[in-house]
Scaffold this active site. Structure first.
Site, PDB file in Angstrom:
ATOM      1  N   SER A  45      36.849  77.948  48.735  1.00 23.92           N
ATOM      2  CA  SER A  45      37.705  76.762  48.777  1.00 23.92           C
ATOM      3  C   SER A  45      38.215  76.478  50.187  1.00 23.92           C
ATOM      4  O   SER A  45      38.737  75.386  50.449  1.00 23.92           O
ATOM      5  CB  SER A  45      38.900  76.928  47.832  1.00 23.92           C
ATOM      6  N   GLY A 238      37.185  70.698  49.498  1.00 21.89           N
ATOM      7  CA  GLY A 238      36.938  69.291  49.731  1.00 21.89           C
ATOM      8  C   GLY A 238      37.641  68.351  48.772  1.00 21.89           C
ATOM      9  O   GLY A 238      38.487  68.740  47.964  1.00 21.89           O
ATOM     10  N   CYS A 263      41.820  74.533  39.588  1.00 24.33           N
ATOM     11  CA  CYS A 263      41.799  74.014  40.955  1.00 24.33           C
ATOM     12  C   CYS A 263      40.917  72.762  41.056  1.00 24.33           C
ATOM     13  O   CYS A 263      41.249  71.740  40.473  1.00 24.33           O
ATOM     14  CB  CYS A 263      41.357  75.122  41.917  1.00 24.33           C
ATOM     15  N   ASN A 305      45.595  77.265  46.164  1.00 24.52           N
ATOM     16  CA  ASN A 305      44.816  76.909  47.340  1.00 24.52           C
ATOM     17  C   ASN A 305      44.167  75.547  47.099  1.00 24.52           C
ATOM     18  O   ASN A 305      43.053  75.464  46.593  1.00 24.52           O
ATOM     19  CB  ASN A 305      43.740  77.955  47.633  1.00 24.52           C
ATOM     20  N   GLY A 307      44.297  71.113  48.484  1.00 31.00           N
ATOM     21  CA  GLY A 307      44.857  70.069  49.325  1.00 31.00           C
ATOM     22  C   GLY A 307      44.936  68.724  48.631  1.00 31.00           C
ATOM     23  O   GLY A 307      45.412  67.746  49.221  1.00 31.00           O
ATOM     24  N   PHE A 308      44.439  68.658  47.375  1.00 33.43           N
ATOM     25  CA  PHE A 308      44.472  67.427  46.598  1.00 33.43           C
ATOM     26  C   PHE A 308      45.158  67.715  45.265  1.00 33.43           C
ATOM     27  O   PHE A 308      45.271  68.866  44.843  1.00 33.43           O
ATOM     28  CB  PHE A 308      43.055  66.908  46.354  1.00 33.43           C
ATOM     29  N   HIS A 348      45.478  79.301  40.552  1.00 32.47           N
ATOM     30  CA  HIS A 348      44.452  80.320  40.369  1.00 32.47           C
ATOM     31  C   HIS A 348      44.964  81.461  39.484  1.00 32.47           C
ATOM     32  O   HIS A 348      45.596  82.396  39.970  1.00 32.47           O
ATOM     33  CB  HIS A 348      44.029  80.895  41.726  1.00 32.47           C
ATOM     34  N   GLU A 350      43.324  83.843  38.253  1.00 31.31           N
ATOM     35  CA  GLU A 350      42.639  85.118  38.555  1.00 31.31           C
ATOM     36  C   GLU A 350      43.261  85.824  39.750  1.00 31.31           C
ATOM     37  O   GLU A 350      42.928  86.984  40.027  1.00 31.31           O
ATOM     38  CB  GLU A 350      41.159  84.862  38.809  1.00 31.31           C
TER      39      GLU A 350
END
Length: 374
Positions: A45, A238, A263, A305, A307-308, A348, A350
């Site tokens: 990621s 992305g 995510c 983690n 960014g969107f 996340h 996990e």
């Protein structure tokens, strides 16, 4: 060696270079985890991003093959306050500078990471160039401005696996992978690899799943031909909006098989349900983000983690139940469908690195598959 980090807005940081000599560009983001630097570097990621670690002392326990979350580091570069030149740990195989050099990754240390993080918090994540070969700050700023923007970038197809493969390895002790006979799998899960981490696959195997990992562009028809009990949509790098192929295939799978997304997988589900996504100012990156479970009113400390984010107001309320909310900024962190076997979270569960508060979600996925079978 000398190293320079130049941001697109003209801010420049000079420090010491570690790892490989070279030059990399990417979006600069900061991660607030206290440990787990190897897992962070090898999380796909982080493709297209230069990672700033806010914890000031990095590298003191070295690196080892078992802590990698993928086949190699995917981050473009590393920024830290201080790199430890002594790796004191019985599991260590290489110190962090050797590890970075082995994979051709540059790093910069001895800069004021607090000032850098405050700058990113004020002005947002931005493009930058990290270089140990070009010492001209103005040249590096020009290169940063010319580098690709994260918005509109399909990175998932770049980091995804090239061909399907089977995964059966479970979680094991710190010293070695698990040994002995693998218990028979009760469920067959097809996992879309948009940038999947190894610990996700281990968690699924721990819960009695045989996992077939498939490339990001695998069609819904090909997935259904594998006769899965459930489909998992992984994390990845992305912008989710260019992934029209993924949105199309998830729509075709909805209602035909249980689906669990995290995510980037969560964002793809949001788009498949008719919602919209947007870019966060500086994203969520770290192992200590508080999330409220709206259905139990319990708080989970989570690893994140991304960014969107998915815009909750864009989702059809007649079909979607919002299940989790970020307590730092009120962004959407989880949802489920009212009638279909479909749920997702933005964070996340996990971990690796991070807390295990949200591990129950894998059990929920197994229960969903069992109920769907019946």
């Amino acid at each position: 060696m000398q190293a320079i980090l130049a941001l697109e807005d003209g801010r420049v940081f000079r420090g010491r270079g570690y790892g490989a000599a070279g030059e990399r560009s990417g979006e600069v983001v900061f991660n607030t985890s206290l440990s787990g630097y190897q897992e962070i570097l090898t999380d796909p990621s982080y493709a297209g991003q230069i990672v700033v670690l806010t914890y000031p002392h990095i590298g003191n326990y070295g690196t080892n093959p078992l802590d990698s979350e993928s086949v190699r580091p995917f981050a473009e570069g590393l920024v830290v306050r201080e790199i430890s030149e002594l790796a004191s740990n019985w599991r260590s195989v290489e110190d962090i500078s050797e590890y970075l050099a082995h994979y051709g990754l540059p790093a910069i240390s001895d800069i004021d990471t607090r000032a850098l993080v405050r700058h990113l918090r004020s002005y947002g994540a931005m493009r930058a160039v990290l270089s140990t070969v070009d010492t001209d700050a103005e040249s590096l700023v020009r290169k940063a401005k010319a580098s690709p923007k994260m918005v509109g970038l399909d990175l998932a197809s770049r980091v995804s696996v090239a061909a399907p493969y089977e995964w059966v390895e479970r979680s094991g002790p710190l010293s070695s992978p698990p040994t002995g006979p693998v218990p028979p799998a009760q469920y067959h899960v097809v996992a879309y690899d948009y940038g999947i981490k190894h610990n996700i696959l281990r968690r699924l195997a721990d819960h009695g799943c045989r996992v077939t990992v498939v490339p990001a562009k695998t069609s819904a028809e090909d997935v259904l031909a594998l006769k899965p009990d459930g489909v998992f949509l992984s994390n990845g790098p992305g912008d989710p909006e260019p992934l029209r192929y993924a949105v199309r295939d998830v729509r075709a799978l909805m209602g035909r098989v249980p689906i669990f997304g995290i995510c980037l997988g969560h964002q793809i589900i949001g788009l498949a349900l008719g919602g919209k996504t947007y870019k966060l100012k500086f994203g969520h990156h770290g192992g200590n983000h508080p999330v409220l479970n709206l259905e139990t009113q319990k708080v989970e400390i989570t690893a994140q983690n991304h960014g969107f984010a998915v815009d909750p107001d864009s989702l059809p309320s007649s079909d979607v139940v919002l299940t989790h909310r970020n307590l730092n900024d009120d962004t959407l962190e989880g949802m489920r469908h009212r009638s279909l076997p479909l749920f997702s979270v933005q964070y996340h569960p996990e971990a690796s690195p991070g807390p295990h508060d949200s591990a129950y979600l894998f059990e929920r996925f197994v229960r969903t598959m069992e109920e769907f079978k019946r």
